[in-house]
Scaffold this active site. Structure first.
Site, PDB file in Angstrom:
ATOM      1  N   HIS A 133     -22.489 -71.932 -36.390  1.00  0.00           N
ATOM      2  CA  HIS A 133     -23.765 -72.612 -36.121  1.00  0.00           C
ATOM      3  C   HIS A 133     -23.585 -74.127 -36.109  1.00  0.00           C
ATOM      4  O   HIS A 133     -24.227 -74.835 -35.324  1.00  0.00           O
ATOM      5  CB  HIS A 133     -24.799 -72.218 -37.174  1.00  0.00           C
TER       6      HIS A 133
ATOM      7  N   HIS B 297     -18.890 -67.643 -39.707  1.00  0.00           N
ATOM      8  CA  HIS B 297     -20.122 -67.475 -38.919  1.00  0.00           C
ATOM      9  C   HIS B 297     -21.052 -68.674 -39.095  1.00  0.00           C
ATOM     10  O   HIS B 297     -21.596 -69.197 -38.114  1.00  0.00           O
ATOM     11  CB  HIS B 297     -20.843 -66.198 -39.347  1.00  0.00           C
ATOM     12  N   GLU B 298     -21.235 -69.112 -40.336  1.00  0.00           N
ATOM     13  CA  GLU B 298     -22.127 -70.256 -40.582  1.00  0.00           C
ATOM     14  C   GLU B 298     -21.574 -71.535 -39.966  1.00  0.00           C
ATOM     15  O   GLU B 298     -22.328 -72.359 -39.456  1.00  0.00           O
ATOM     16  CB  GLU B 298     -22.367 -70.427 -42.079  1.00  0.00           C
TER      17      GLU B 298
END
Length: 224
Positions: A98, A94-95
């Site tokens: 970004h 998920h990170e």
């Protein structure tokens, strides 16, 4: 009526936080089939997308994972940096989502970054102006506070597509790169959805509070 309202704005974020904590604790005990540490998952996805310049670092705290666009660094909490679990893989991915957004100039991410200074000012000064406006019956002061608060609420609303998009990118990456098996997709998605729920709850509460203040302002102007 007010008791019900305050019960809602307190309970909704609390329930969302309990859900994300429960999902994380459950799936942090489930090892991923690839047995890759969170740091390895992050590095694999970054390299697969040509983001060799983006670093992966360990950071302190519980679920303090984040991507820093200023230093181009994915920072993972110790449990996820070293962990081999489905939860660690999901959060690491998920990170990195970004970081991929940053690379591709994802519009909502750019918009959110642009809102940061305004949202910070709004968060710091809104309630001071609002309380003065309400207690001193100064509608102009209250309106100014509402405008400041609206900027902070807008930041939270814009955060929603940023977070959901990062989670969708994360799922695509962990599946296509073989980080998880098909039978692990359900567990991975549960972790990502639970985390996203906290942002939804925060945005919903912020919008409700803004609406309440607008109604107070409307009532005050009618009395003047």
């Amino acid at each position: 009526m007010y008791l019900l309202y305050f019960a809602v704005i307190i309970l909704v974020p609390l329930l969302a936080q309990l859900k994300v904590s429960g999902a994380y604790k459950k799936y942090s005990r489930v090892p991923s089939s690839s047995q890759m540490r969170g740091a390895e998952v992050a590095r694999k996805i970054l390299d697969a997308n040509g983001l060799y310049h983006v670093g992966v670092e360990e950071t302190g705290g519980y679920l303090s994972d984040h991507y820093d666009p200023r230093t181009k660094t994915v920072r993972l909490s110790s449990a996820n940096y070293h962990g081999h679990s489905v939860a660690a893989a999901a959060i690491a991915a998920h990170e990195v989502g970004h970081a991929i957004q940053d690379q591709q100039d994802y519009a909502f991410l750019r918009f959110r970054h642009a809102l940061v200074p305004v949202a910070n000012i709004g968060s710091n000064f809104a309630w001071i102006l609002i309380m003065i406006g309400i207690f001193a019956q100064l509608s102009g002061m209250l309106l100014l506070g509402i405008i400041f608060m609206a900027s902070a609420v807008l930041f939270q609303v814009v955060t929603l597509p940023v977070e959901f998009n990062a989670s969708n990118r994360a799922m695509d990456q962990v599946v296509s790169l073989g980080v998880i098996r098909n039978d692990e997709e359900r567990e991975t998605r549960k972790v990502l959805n639970a985390a996203a729920l906290t942002y939804v709850a925060a945005a919903a509460v912020a919008v409700l509070e803004l609406v309440r203040l607008v109604l107070i302002f409307t009532g005050m102007t009618r009395e003047e």
